[in-house]
Design an enzyme around this catalytic site. Structure first.
Site, PDB file in Angstrom:
ATOM      1  N   HIS A  20      11.974  -3.973  -6.289  1.00 15.02           N
ATOM      2  CA  HIS A  20      11.039  -2.841  -6.272  1.00 15.02           C
ATOM      3  C   HIS A  20       9.731  -3.203  -5.570  1.00 15.02           C
ATOM      4  O   HIS A  20       8.662  -3.204  -6.187  1.00 15.02           O
ATOM      5  CB  HIS A  20      10.783  -2.407  -7.716  1.00 15.02           C
ATOM      6  N   CYS A  55       4.411   4.363  -7.017  1.00 17.15           N
ATOM      7  CA  CYS A  55       5.769   3.886  -6.729  1.00 17.15           C
ATOM      8  C   CYS A  55       6.558   4.847  -5.861  1.00 17.15           C
ATOM      9  O   CYS A  55       7.653   4.511  -5.395  1.00 17.15           O
ATOM     10  CB  CYS A  55       6.523   3.631  -8.037  1.00 17.15           C
TER      11      CYS A  55
END
Length: 389
Positions: free
Chosen positions: A336, A85
């Site tokens: 995201h 991430c």
């Protein structure tokens, strides 16, 4: 050594988008970022791409895809970074190293992910690739289940903080109303976020749907230049300091209630910058789950271990608080798309410092912090930014 500075950017909407793949997403932001910077494609010395992929689409070799939208980039060295991430921040830092090593004067950074074209169950399995599969592959509910376990352990140690997590979710969704790029521009309010219902069920107890960030498509781009080049352009956002600190991947080998790698990254960045948290105008932090944002308050030094709830309760991190956190809406509202996230967070902070954040603007913003993490606080990046031009 000439330090790399941010001189321009572009950002797509985040959400379930009509773009078919990362090639199209990256094309939507690459040239607009160069235009915003006032830089020609022919002036770019290196292209740095952040895409996790890991099965989101069959096409890989993502570093080569940016040039598909511009013949002027076809002979420019390009490389793809991946760090879960924190993939976007890894691409930014690689571009900065490239410039600061004297290998080039201008770099284009593009982060992107196309996540919504496959079934949700497959998304969950792909994201578990950012966990230690040897021990964690069988966790129910994928990465949400991983953070559900973190929340359970935190609650066992410090008490049930579900109400404070709901307050974080409500804060970030309220902030996201002002972000034109956000995936979910809806103010749910505390009561909805704090109540279990058909529309807000447990995903991985004690985490509810409103405690979890969104599965999103999107892209963001930054243009970086050395100091001499930046002086000739319209704006320049400098890195007062930057740091990366890793932690062990396996949750079984660390205290999951303390993001130690994040704590060290913040401490290092603040020490090298000569700043304290009181000097910062705002922070964009990695709220993949609301429990992550609360533990990050403790890691950055806003609260003692186990006391992150106090920061939520006293309004410190609200937009009108002492240190506004995630005025963009964060990952919770903004979305995201993995490879784009770190780049997006830096774009949001740079917009604030340049006074170009529109309805999101924090008045008089002069210094900003960005915290982006890969996995469950495994790869931890902290950037402290200031406007110099």
């Amino acid at each position: 050594m000439s330090r790399a500075q941010i001189v321009g950017w572009a950002h797509s909407p985040f959400g379930k988008l009509d773009y078919e793949n990362t090639e199209q997403l990256m094309a939507a932001v690459a040239m607009p970022a160069l235009e915003h910077a006032g830089v020609q494609a022919a002036d770019v010395d290196g292209v740095f791409v952040g895409v996790m992929n890991n099965g989101f689409q069959k096409q890989d070799f993502q570093g080569a895809l940016v040039a598909m939208s511009s013949d002027e980039l076809k002979h420019v060295p390009a490389v793809r970074m991946e760090n879960a991430c924190a993939t976007g921040s890894a691409a930014i830092y690689a571009a900065m190293d490239f410039i600061e090593a004297g290998r080039g004067r201008v770099a284009l950074v593009v982060g992107a992910e196309k996540m919504t074209a496959i079934p949700t169950a497959d998304v969950g399995d792909i994201l578990l690739g950012a966990s230690y599969r040897a021990e964690e592959a069988e966790i129910d509910a994928g990465f949400a289940g991983l953070f559900g376990r973190i929340a359970q352990t935190y609650f066992q140690k410090y008490g049930n903080r579900s109400e404070e997590l709901a307050m974080i979710a409500a804060k970030n969704h309220s902030n996201g109303l002002a972000n034109p790029y956000a995936h979910m521009r809806k103010d749910f309010g505390f009561d909805f976020c704090n109540t279990i219902s058909d529309k807000n069920p447990y995903v991985a107890a004690p985490l509810r749907r409103t405690d979890c960030s969104l599965i999103s498509d999107g892209a963001a781009a930054l243009v970086l230049a050395d100091e001499e080049t930046a002086k000739q352009l319209n704006r320049a956002i400098a890195f007062r300091s930057r740091s990366q600190v890793n932690d062990i991947m396996a949750l079984s080998r660390r205290d999951v209630t303390a993001f130690e790698g994040a704590r060290q990254a913040w401490a290092k960045a603040l020490s090298e910058s000569g700043l304290t948290l009181d000097d910062l105008s705002l922070v964009e932090t990695h709220d993949c789950f609301t429990i992550a944002e609360m533990i990050e308050y403790e890691a950055m030094g806003l609260a003692e271990p186990g006391q992150g709830h106090r920061v939520v309760r006293d309004g410190t991190t609200r937009k009108d608080g002492r240190l506004p956190v995630n005025v963009s809406g964060g990952l919770k509202s903004k979305g995201h798309p993995i490879g784009a996230t770190g780049v997006s967070m830096h774009v949001m902070a740079a917009m604030q410092l340049a006074g170009e954040a529109g309805d999101m603007q924090v008045p008089g913003a002069s210094l900003a912090g960005v915290f982006n993490m890969g996995g469950a606080a495994v790869a931890n990046y902290v950037s402290l930014l200031e406007r110099v031009r």
